[in-house]
Each structure stands twice: as structure tokens, then as C-alpha cells.
Scaffold this motif. Structure first.
Motif: not given
Length: 412
Positions: A168-192
């Protein structure tokens, strides 16, 4: 569901998501049940696998075997999945065909997820299949994210990137920040976040065909919970293939298959019967099986003796749509007259097929043209909409609601 002779070159299963998606036997859920898979009441398993399905903290040198009491094993594939590189565990089927064991010196990796796919033949030549998963031990005070899709895979435009964490993850913001998702062509990607152990990512709309997506995992030494740190530091890429979106009309008993927006086929189907209706909503194909077993006991369809209302050991051309057991699959046991006319299933969507799976049947045609990540949308069923965390159901949430589930955005 799988014809292993016809498609010997195809993997026993194309399994995908970082959440637990499969178990000892599949099953068609009625939308109202939403029950998880399990091995309860499965003492009659044709194929037995050790470790148990969904076992955790398996030792790298622990017991690993596949056995049958009757008949012969035809094929066994044990694979490390959800890593930067798939790896098959070498092993051998015994001369009598009753067991499979790893080769001498073969050792499992720490902090890894494995799938076991086995096919057996009984004395009458009838085929049975089994698919299980297990995870090996993660070092103490560490965590890992099991993710999909796999490195260098080609997926459908509805693919959602999904992480299931070993703790279980309690510092969810820290974990989410450590996962970066980019694309070509670029689009906005969000976590949930769905709870403290699952994090999904998606763009506002389906990916454009041809998009190349890169996942940079920089979880090493990120503190996910007090005193618990990540161990992953890697880059994973995948490519989005052509667009295929299929719309199942449960009331009209037909499925429209659209490729890159154009209608390519209208296929007769049978959906969930009145007492076991099919979920409405957008679902994403997460696994493909040439053949699999479906046992009603795993999803709550039982008789008075506790056994499943059905137990079909060789369901062909199976495409998983939800964690709770909704499949789109070939059906050879129903009368041909029901397809396009009646809804008779236990919650799955059935396409006409033949025993063993036929390449020229509606089910075989669709299976051979399907990618993990393709979207199947069910409409006009009397059931409710599929939950967004049941499989990769996140497309059923608005973009605003999806972004509201991001821990990074909530943290400001």
C-alpha cells in the motif's frame, strides 16, 4: 480461448495489466455480481499449478510445477511479465506427460510477476487450459509497481497504463511524480488512483494511431510509505496501433466493428440473459486466449451442491474485458439460431464458433483482428455501467473526474 495446434506460434496468453487480472478459471459474470475470481470449490482442477494462483512472496528457489492426474500436458509456458523484458522460464514436460518442472539451475527473479499457461489433453483428446499468476518476494521495506502494457508492445487506442503496487502507498503524490509518461505526438496524460495500491494513467481521449508512448519509472529510493522505498529505475516504450472500437448492442444482438472509424463488419452476438445481464459501458481488451476454462463457481454461478452452473474447459477465442470475469469469446455450445436473436449467456458476449476454435468463424475472425487495448463498448443492456476500476474501465469517467483522482493535482 485458444486453438494451440492452429496457432502454435502464438503465446499461450497475451496477458497485460498490472492489476491482478486472471485466476485459475475464467468465468462470465452477470453484471450484478461483480465477483472476483478465485479457486474456491476447485478441487477438481484438471491442471494443478504450484504456487497457487495469485500467490505472493514466492521464494525464487521455491517449488514450481504443473501436474495433471489424468491425460497429458500438451504445453506449459511460464513467463516473467510486466518487466522491461519478457523472459520464459526454461522447463521440461516429463516423458509420461503428467508433470512439468523448471530446468536444472533455473531460478525465479525477485520482485517479479509470473504467468503460468498450461494446456492438457485427456484420454479422449479433449483439451483443457489453465492460466495462473504469482509474484515473487519483494525485499523487505521495498515496493515495486507491476505495470502494463509491456515493453515494446503494440496496443489498441484504448490502452490505459496501469500500475499495481506490491505494498500500500501512503505518499501517493511522491510515487505519482516519479512516473513520467510522455508521447509522440504529445498529449496530456493524467493519473488516477483507485485506492492505495493501483494507479492508472490515460489521456483525455483515446490515443491516436501511431502514437509512441514512453514510461520513465524513477521509483528507486522514492518513499512510498514510512520506511518503504521503491526499487525500479527503467524506461519502457509501447506503440499504439490502428484504431478498432467495437459496439455491442445487447438489445439488437449485434456488434459493429469499426476500424479507423469505418464500419468493417456487423457480427451477430449473444449477450447476458435476463438473470445474468452484461455490463454497459466502455471496456478494454486486457488479455487474449486461444482457449481457456470457464467455471461458473469462480464468479458466483453455483448449483445447490456448490459446483458451477457451467464448467467449460475449452472455451475458444477468449478476450477479457473486466477483472470480474466479463469476456468476449467464441461459443460452440449454443444453438446457431441464438446469435443475433437471443441473449443466453451468463454475462459475457458470445460470438459463434466451433469446438477447438475456427479461423473462419465470427469469433475466430474477430480474435485474429484484436489487440490488447482495443475498446469494446456495450450499450442497451438492462445492467448498470461497468465500474471504472473493473479492468481498464477508466474511459467511463469524464476527464474532469479522472484528473480529480490524481494525488499530484490534489497536492497542488
Amino acid at each position: 480461448m485458444r486453438n494451440v495446434l492452429k496457432r502454435a506460434g502464438r503465446a499461450a496468453a497475451v496477458a497485460l495489466t498490472g492489476v491482478v487480472l486472471a485466476a485459475g478459471a475464467a468465468g462470465c459474470t452477470g453484471g450484478g455480481l461483480g465477483l472476483p475470481f478465485g479457486d474456491k470449490g476447485q478441487d477438481d482442477e484438471t491442471i494443478r499449478v504450484t504456487p497457487d494462483d495469485r500467490a505472493k512472496d514466492v521464494a525464487p528457489d521455491g517449488r514450481l510445477e504443473v501436474t495433471v492426474e489424468d491425460g497429458r500436458l500438451e504445453r506449459v509456458v511460464v513467463t516473467r511479465v510486466e518487466d522491461a523484458q519478457r523472459a520464459v522460464v526454461p522447463g521440461t514436460i516429463a516423458r509420461d506427460g503428467r508433470s512439468w518442472r523448471p530446468s536444472d539451475g533455473a531460478r525465479l527473479s525477485l520482485a517479479a510477476k509470473y504467468t503460468v499457461d498450461a494446456v492438457a489433453l485427456d484420454g479422449d483428446g479433449r483439451r483443457a487450459a489453465r492460466h495462473t499468476t504469482f509474484t515473487t518476494a519483494v525485499p523487505e521495506r521495498r515496493f515495486i509497481g507491476y505495470f502494463s502494457p509491456e515493453h515494446r508492445s503494440t496496443v489498441g487506442t484504448g490502452m490505459i497504463v496501469s500500475f499495481g503496487f506490491s505494498r500500500p502507498i501512503s505518499d501517493r503524490a511522491a510515487v505519482e511524480r516519479a512516473i513520467r509518461i510522455t508521447s509522440d505526438p504529445p498529449v496530456e496524460v493524467a493519473g488516477h488512483w483507485f485506492g492505495r495500491e493501483r494507479l492508472d494513467f490515460r489521456p483525455s481521449a483515446y490515443w491516436e494511431p501511431g502514437t509512441r508512448v514512453t514510461l520513465d519509472l524513477r521509483l528507486r529510493d522514492v518513499q512510498g510509505a514510512p520506511g518503504v522505498y521503491g526499487i525500479q529505475d527503467r524506461t519502457v516504450t509501447f506503440t499504439v496501433g490502428r484504431s478498432q472500437v467495437s459496439r455491442v448492442d445487447a438489445e439488437k444482438h449485434f456488434m459493429e466493428v469499426r476500424r479507423d472509424g469505418d464500419l468493417v463488419s456487423t457480427v451477430p452476438i449473444t449477450a447476458g440473459a435476463p438473470k445474468s445481464t452484461t455490463y454497459n459501458g466502455k471496456m478494454v481488451v486486457t488479455e487474449l486466449y486461444d482457449v481457456t476454462r470457464m467455471n461458473g463457481a469462480t464468479v458466483g454461478f453455483t448449483k445447490e451442491d456448490g459446483k458451477g452452473e457451467y464448467d467449460i474447459k475449452d472455451v475458444p477465442h477468449a478476450m477479457r474485458l473486466t477483472d470480474s470475469g466479463t469476456f468476449l469469446h467464441g461459443n460452440y455450445w449454443a444453438a446457431e439460431s441464438v446469435f443475433g436473436k437471443e441473449n443466453v449467456s451468463h454475462g459475457c458476449v458470445g460470438l459463434r464458433d466451433v469446438k477447438g476454435g475456427g479461423a473462419d468463424t465470427p469469433a475466430g475472425w474477430f480474435f485474429d483482428r484484436t489487440l490488447v487495448g482495443d475498446v469494446v463498448e456495450v450499450v442497451n443492456s438492462p445492467d448498470r455501467q461497468v465500474a471504472p476500476d473493473n479492468g481498464l474501465g477508466g474511459w467511463n469517467m469524464s476527464w474532469t473526474r479522472w484528473k480529480a483522482g490524481s494525488a499530484v493535482r490534489a497536492a497542488g
